[in-house]
Design a protein around this motif. Structure first.
Motif, PDB file in Angstrom:
ATOM      1  N   ALA A  69       0.828  -1.210   0.000  1.00  0.00           N
ATOM      2  CA  ALA A  69       0.000   0.000   0.000  1.00  0.00           C
ATOM      3  C   ALA A  69       0.861   1.258   0.000  1.00  0.00           C
ATOM      4  O   ALA A  69       0.573   2.215  -0.722  1.00  0.00           O
ATOM      5  N   LEU A  70       1.912   1.264   0.806  1.00  0.00           N
ATOM      6  CA  LEU A  70       2.805   2.429   0.857  1.00  0.00           C
ATOM      7  C   LEU A  70       3.466   2.690  -0.490  1.00  0.00           C
ATOM      8  O   LEU A  70       3.530   3.835  -0.948  1.00  0.00           O
ATOM      9  N   CYS A  71       3.962   1.645  -1.124  1.00  0.00           N
ATOM     10  CA  CYS A  71       4.603   1.803  -2.439  1.00  0.00           C
ATOM     11  C   CYS A  71       3.609   2.347  -3.452  1.00  0.00           C
ATOM     12  O   CYS A  71       3.912   3.294  -4.196  1.00  0.00           O
ATOM     13  N   LEU A  72       2.413   1.766  -3.489  1.00  0.00           N
ATOM     14  CA  LEU A  72       1.405   2.216  -4.447  1.00  0.00           C
ATOM     15  C   LEU A  72       0.961   3.645  -4.161  1.00  0.00           C
ATOM     16  O   LEU A  72       0.742   4.434  -5.086  1.00  0.00           O
ATOM     17  N   LEU A  73       0.852   3.987  -2.903  1.00  0.00           N
ATOM     18  CA  LEU A  73       0.467   5.354  -2.527  1.00  0.00           C
ATOM     19  C   LEU A  73       1.544   6.359  -2.933  1.00  0.00           C
ATOM     20  O   LEU A  73       1.238   7.430  -3.454  1.00  0.00           O
ATOM     21  N   GLU A  74       2.796   6.008  -2.707  1.00  0.00           N
ATOM     22  CA  GLU A  74       3.894   6.898  -3.112  1.00  0.00           C
ATOM     23  C   GLU A  74       3.918   7.074  -4.630  1.00  0.00           C
ATOM     24  O   GLU A  74       4.138   8.183  -5.124  1.00  0.00           O
ATOM     25  N   ILE A  75       3.688   5.987  -5.363  1.00  0.00           N
ATOM     26  CA  ILE A  75       3.642   6.071  -6.828  1.00  0.00           C
ATOM     27  C   ILE A  75       2.490   6.971  -7.253  1.00  0.00           C
ATOM     28  O   ILE A  75       2.649   7.819  -8.143  1.00  0.00           O
ATOM     29  N   LEU A  76       1.351   6.823  -6.606  1.00  0.00           N
ATOM     30  CA  LEU A  76       0.192   7.649  -6.924  1.00  0.00           C
ATOM     31  C   LEU A  76       0.488   9.133  -6.701  1.00  0.00           C
ATOM     32  O   LEU A  76       0.155   9.974  -7.542  1.00  0.00           O
ATOM     33  N   VAL A  77       1.154   9.459  -5.614  1.00  0.00           N
ATOM     34  CA  VAL A  77       1.516  10.853  -5.327  1.00  0.00           C
ATOM     35  C   VAL A  77       2.494  11.377  -6.371  1.00  0.00           C
ATOM     36  O   VAL A  77       2.347  12.501  -6.871  1.00  0.00           O
ATOM     37  N   LEU A  78       3.489  10.570  -6.733  1.00  0.00           N
ATOM     38  CA  LEU A  78       4.461  10.988  -7.747  1.00  0.00           C
ATOM     39  C   LEU A  78       3.796  11.219  -9.103  1.00  0.00           C
ATOM     40  O   LEU A  78       4.080  12.200  -9.787  1.00  0.00           O
ATOM     41  N   VAL A  79       2.900  10.322  -9.487  1.00  0.00           N
ATOM     42  CA  VAL A  79       2.203  10.466 -10.774  1.00  0.00           C
ATOM     43  C   VAL A  79       1.286  11.687 -10.743  1.00  0.00           C
ATOM     44  O   VAL A  79       1.221  12.452 -11.709  1.00  0.00           O
ATOM     45  N   ALA A  80       0.600  11.896  -9.626  1.00  0.00           N
ATOM     46  CA  ALA A  80      -0.277  13.065  -9.506  1.00  0.00           C
ATOM     47  C   ALA A  80       0.531  14.357  -9.595  1.00  0.00           C
ATOM     48  O   ALA A  80       0.130  15.309 -10.267  1.00  0.00           O
ATOM     49  N   ALA A  81       1.689  14.378  -8.939  1.00  0.00           N
ATOM     50  CA  ALA A  81       2.530  15.571  -8.992  1.00  0.00           C
ATOM     51  C   ALA A  81       3.057  15.811 -10.406  1.00  0.00           C
ATOM     52  O   ALA A  81       3.067  16.944 -10.893  1.00  0.00           O
ATOM     53  N   ALA A  82       3.462  14.750 -11.082  1.00  0.00           N
ATOM     54  CA  ALA A  82       3.995  14.889 -12.440  1.00  0.00           C
ATOM     55  C   ALA A  82       2.913  15.264 -13.442  1.00  0.00           C
ATOM     56  O   ALA A  82       3.191  15.936 -14.440  1.00  0.00           O
ATOM     57  N   SER A  83       1.690  14.866 -13.188  1.00  0.00           N
ATOM     58  CA  SER A  83       0.606  15.139 -14.128  1.00  0.00           C
ATOM     59  C   SER A  83       0.114  16.570 -14.073  1.00  0.00           C
ATOM     60  O   SER A  83      -0.576  17.029 -14.972  1.00  0.00           O
ATOM     61  N   GLY A  84       0.435  17.277 -12.996  1.00  0.00           N
ATOM     62  CA  GLY A  84      -0.024  18.641 -12.862  1.00  0.00           C
ATOM     63  C   GLY A  84      -1.349  18.758 -12.141  1.00  0.00           C
ATOM     64  O   GLY A  84      -1.889  19.847 -11.997  1.00  0.00           O
ATOM     65  N   VAL A  85      -1.892  17.653 -11.675  1.00  0.00           N
ATOM     66  CA  VAL A  85      -3.176  17.654 -10.968  1.00  0.00           C
ATOM     67  C   VAL A  85      -3.092  18.495  -9.684  1.00  0.00           C
ATOM     68  O   VAL A  85      -4.072  19.123  -9.291  1.00  0.00           O
ATOM     69  N   LEU A  86      -1.928  18.535  -9.087  1.00  0.00           N
ATOM     70  CA  LEU A  86      -1.769  19.217  -7.806  1.00  0.00           C
ATOM     71  C   LEU A  86      -1.505  20.701  -7.947  1.00  0.00           C
ATOM     72  O   LEU A  86      -1.346  21.419  -6.966  1.00  0.00           O
ATOM     73  N   VAL A  87      -1.450  21.180  -9.189  1.00  0.00           N
ATOM     74  CA  VAL A  87      -1.199  22.612  -9.450  1.00  0.00           C
ATOM     75  C   VAL A  87      -2.525  23.350  -9.478  1.00  0.00           C
ATOM     76  O   VAL A  87      -3.522  22.849  -9.981  1.00  0.00           O
ATOM     77  N   GLU A  88      -2.520  24.551  -8.958  1.00  0.00           N
ATOM     78  CA  GLU A  88      -3.756  25.353  -8.944  1.00  0.00           C
ATOM     79  C   GLU A  88      -4.246  25.639 -10.328  1.00  0.00           C
ATOM     80  O   GLU A  88      -3.606  25.995 -11.224  1.00  0.00           O
TER      81      GLU A  88
END
Length: 140
Positions: free
Chosen positions: A121-140
């Motif tokens: 779960a931790l590995c998958l969660l970290e991957i999810l955060v990295l992908v979300a950050a790279a995708s620009g989803v976390l940008v205003e």
């Protein structure tokens, strides 16, 4: 915790060795792409999206102006320009930035085989955060 005596071998877990191996190969590939892209761009082996001689006029520009004036894409659209020497360098940076996600992904089967659900779960969660950050989803 006392340090290991000089010359003593320190045992590494399988997970640590797998993570390190994937990270090592990813960084080597990313670095090779970066090294190859520079001469390909500067020597004209691959045409640039922006010609090297035109770059000085854009150096002082804000990013939005640079993108507009050069017709450079935003977001993930740069992937369509990988055949351009200057954009190929971004692929090297992308590979380097994504190395940790691939290394974490390589750990999932190992932890799953051990039935270590919290680490899966931790590995998958970290991957999810990295992908979300790279995708620009976390940008205003």
């Amino acid at each position: 915790m006392t340090p290991a005596p000089a010359g003593a071998a320190i045992a590494q877990s399988t997970a640590q060795l797998r993570y390190a191996a994937v990270l090592e190969w990813g960084t080597r590939i990313g670095f090779a792409v970066l090294l190859a892209s520079l001469p390909a761009y500067v020597l004209g082996w691959l045409p640039g999206h922006v010609a090297p001689e035109a770059l000085p006029q854009f150096w002082s520009q804000p990013v939005a102006d640079y993108l507009r004036q050069t017709g450079s894409p935003r977001g993930w659209a740069w992937l369509a320009l990988l055949h351009r020497g200057d954009v190929l360098g971004l692929a090297g940076i992308g590979i380097l930035a994504g190395c940790s996600a691939f290394a974490l992904l390589a750990l999932v089967p190992l932890y799953a085989a051990r039935r270590d659900r919290p680490f899966v779960a931790l590995c998958l969660l970290e991957i999810l955060v990295l992908v979300a950050a790279a995708s620009g989803v976390l940008v205003e």
